[in-house]
Design a protein around this motif. Sequence first.
Motif, PDB file in Angstrom:
ATOM      1  N   PRO A  48     -33.691  26.061  72.955  1.00 31.19           N
ATOM      2  CA  PRO A  48     -33.743  27.397  73.557  1.00 31.19           C
ATOM      3  C   PRO A  48     -32.599  27.640  74.549  1.00 31.19           C
ATOM      4  CG  PRO A  48     -35.637  26.076  74.253  1.00 31.19           C
ATOM      5  CD  PRO A  48     -34.898  25.285  73.230  1.00 31.19           C
ATOM      6  N   LEU A  49     -32.118  26.598  75.192  1.00 32.12           N
ATOM      7  CA  LEU A  49     -30.988  26.742  76.116  1.00 32.12           C
ATOM      8  C   LEU A  49     -29.718  27.133  75.357  1.00 32.12           C
ATOM      9  CD1 LEU A  49     -31.568  23.503  78.234  1.00 32.12           C
ATOM     10  CD2 LEU A  49     -32.279  25.838  78.797  1.00 32.12           C
ATOM     11  N   ILE A  50     -29.510  26.485  74.214  1.00 37.05           N
ATOM     12  CA  ILE A  50     -28.344  26.801  73.380  1.00 37.05           C
ATOM     13  C   ILE A  50     -28.469  28.227  72.860  1.00 37.05           C
ATOM     14  CG2 ILE A  50     -27.118  26.235  71.252  1.00 37.05           C
ATOM     15  CD1 ILE A  50     -28.189  23.318  71.608  1.00 37.05           C
ATOM     16  N   ALA A  51     -29.643  28.571  72.355  1.00 29.04           N
ATOM     17  CA  ALA A  51     -29.861  29.908  71.794  1.00 29.04           C
ATOM     18  C   ALA A  51     -29.583  30.993  72.833  1.00 29.04           C
ATOM     19  CB  ALA A  51     -31.294  30.021  71.266  1.00 29.04           C
ATOM     20  N   LYS A  52     -30.103  30.811  74.010  1.00 28.56           N
ATOM     21  CA  LYS A  52     -29.909  31.809  75.066  1.00 28.56           C
ATOM     22  C   LYS A  52     -28.435  31.935  75.435  1.00 28.56           C
ATOM     23  CE  LYS A  52     -31.412  33.227  79.613  1.00 28.56           C
ATOM     24  NZ  LYS A  52     -32.253  32.958  80.787  1.00 28.56           N
ATOM     25  N   ALA A  53     -27.763  30.819  75.595  1.00 27.13           N
ATOM     26  CA  ALA A  53     -26.357  30.841  76.012  1.00 27.13           C
ATOM     27  C   ALA A  53     -25.455  31.481  74.962  1.00 27.13           C
ATOM     28  CB  ALA A  53     -25.879  29.430  76.317  1.00 27.13           C
ATOM     29  N   LEU A  54     -25.807  31.331  73.685  1.00 22.10           N
ATOM     30  CA  LEU A  54     -24.961  31.842  72.604  1.00 22.10           C
ATOM     31  C   LEU A  54     -25.484  33.154  72.012  1.00 22.10           C
ATOM     32  CD1 LEU A  54     -24.144  28.519  70.712  1.00 22.10           C
ATOM     33  CD2 LEU A  54     -22.879  29.639  72.574  1.00 22.10           C
ATOM     34  N   ASN A  55     -26.557  33.690  72.612  1.00 24.03           N
ATOM     35  CA  ASN A  55     -27.168  34.935  72.133  1.00 24.03           C
ATOM     36  C   ASN A  55     -27.588  34.814  70.666  1.00 24.03           C
ATOM     37  OD1 ASN A  55     -28.181  37.522  72.499  1.00 24.03           O
ATOM     38  ND2 ASN A  55     -26.281  38.496  71.836  1.00 24.03           N
ATOM     39  N   LEU A  56     -28.234  33.689  70.356  1.00 23.44           N
ATOM     40  CA  LEU A  56     -28.767  33.424  69.032  1.00 23.44           C
ATOM     41  C   LEU A  56     -30.273  33.255  69.143  1.00 23.44           C
ATOM     42  CD1 LEU A  56     -26.238  30.646  67.925  1.00 23.44           C
ATOM     43  CD2 LEU A  56     -26.255  33.027  67.151  1.00 23.44           C
ATOM     44  N   SER A  57     -30.967  33.344  68.020  1.00 26.60           N
ATOM     45  CA  SER A  57     -32.390  33.036  68.055  1.00 26.60           C
ATOM     46  C   SER A  57     -32.557  31.515  68.013  1.00 26.60           C
ATOM     47  CB  SER A  57     -33.115  33.665  66.858  1.00 26.60           C
ATOM     48  OG  SER A  57     -32.774  33.011  65.662  1.00 26.60           O
ATOM     49  N   ARG A  58     -33.689  31.058  68.495  1.00 32.87           N
ATOM     50  CA  ARG A  58     -33.971  29.629  68.436  1.00 32.87           C
ATOM     51  C   ARG A  58     -34.021  29.157  66.981  1.00 32.87           C
ATOM     52  NH1 ARG A  58     -38.878  26.307  71.370  1.00 32.87           N
ATOM     53  NH2 ARG A  58     -38.242  24.305  70.538  1.00 32.87           N
ATOM     54  N   ALA A  59     -34.506  30.024  66.096  1.00 34.99           N
ATOM     55  CA  ALA A  59     -34.575  29.694  64.669  1.00 34.99           C
ATOM     56  C   ALA A  59     -33.180  29.489  64.088  1.00 34.99           C
ATOM     57  CB  ALA A  59     -35.309  30.794  63.909  1.00 34.99           C
ATOM     58  N   GLU A  60     -32.202  30.285  64.517  1.00 26.93           N
ATOM     59  CA  GLU A  60     -30.835  30.115  64.020  1.00 26.93           C
ATOM     60  C   GLU A  60     -30.270  28.760  64.456  1.00 26.93           C
ATOM     61  OE1 GLU A  60     -28.698  34.406  63.810  1.00 26.93           O
ATOM     62  OE2 GLU A  60     -29.582  33.907  65.769  1.00 26.93           O
ATOM     63  N   VAL A  61     -30.490  28.403  65.699  1.00 29.19           N
ATOM     64  CA  VAL A  61     -30.001  27.119  66.204  1.00 29.19           C
ATOM     65  C   VAL A  61     -30.707  25.982  65.473  1.00 29.19           C
ATOM     66  CG1 VAL A  61     -29.785  25.624  68.230  1.00 29.19           C
ATOM     67  CG2 VAL A  61     -29.406  28.087  68.453  1.00 29.19           C
ATOM     68  N   HIS A  62     -32.009  26.084  65.324  1.00 26.81           N
ATOM     69  CA  HIS A  62     -32.777  25.057  64.614  1.00 26.81           C
ATOM     70  C   HIS A  62     -32.309  24.952  63.161  1.00 26.81           C
ATOM     71  CE1 HIS A  62     -36.174  22.555  63.451  1.00 26.81           C
ATOM     72  NE2 HIS A  62     -36.348  23.365  62.414  1.00 26.81           N
ATOM     73  N   GLY A  63     -32.052  26.088  62.520  1.00 26.18           N
ATOM     74  CA  GLY A  63     -31.593  26.092  61.136  1.00 26.18           C
ATOM     75  C   GLY A  63     -30.272  25.365  60.961  1.00 26.18           C
ATOM     76  N   VAL A  64     -29.349  25.593  61.875  1.00 33.55           N
ATOM     77  CA  VAL A  64     -28.055  24.903  61.803  1.00 33.55           C
ATOM     78  C   VAL A  64     -28.250  23.414  62.053  1.00 33.55           C
ATOM     79  CG1 VAL A  64     -25.810  24.651  62.944  1.00 33.55           C
ATOM     80  CG2 VAL A  64     -26.672  26.929  62.373  1.00 33.55           C
ATOM     81  N   MET A  65     -29.057  23.083  63.048  1.00 35.83           N
ATOM     82  CA  MET A  65     -29.263  21.675  63.377  1.00 35.83           C
ATOM     83  C   MET A  65     -29.895  20.909  62.218  1.00 35.83           C
ATOM     84  SD  MET A  65     -31.350  19.921  66.436  1.00 35.83           S
ATOM     85  CE  MET A  65     -32.484  18.927  65.524  1.00 35.83           C
TER      86      MET A  65
END
Length: 159
Positions: A48-65
Amino acid sequence: MSLNQAAGDVANRAGTIIDSMKSMEGPLLPILHGIQEEFGYVPQDALPLIAKALNLSRAEVHGVMTFYHDYRDHPAGRHVLKLCRAEACQSMGGDDVAEHIKSLLGIDFHQTTLDGSVTLEPVYCLGLCACAPAAMLDGELHGRLDDESAADLVKEARQ
């Protein structure tokens, strides 16, 4: 250490990495790499920290990871043994070598030995096709594996 202190530590350390990279062009992958380098894996608390900083959803960050096999969501063993599963390695006996290594370690892919010494991961090309079958132990490439050299590799990883 309490759970809140541990989460705060993750937030502080991950926040420092995120802040240092968020202005880069295409920062998500470098941030994930930086966090994994810091912790040995990407803690769920960092998403969630990455998502907030990059203006992405948590799902987008999780999907990439989860799309990229190099990112882990849990700590690895002291040593990481990656076995090539690509066609060139399979055609040169890679499946048999993989089964032998799994048997010697007593684990399957994506698992860590009970003593925490080795994590076994599949990869889908190490670029060592001419020396197939290939593996990588802690970043060091090993080619032309057979049962004997695979046993030596496992012995080295267990130390």
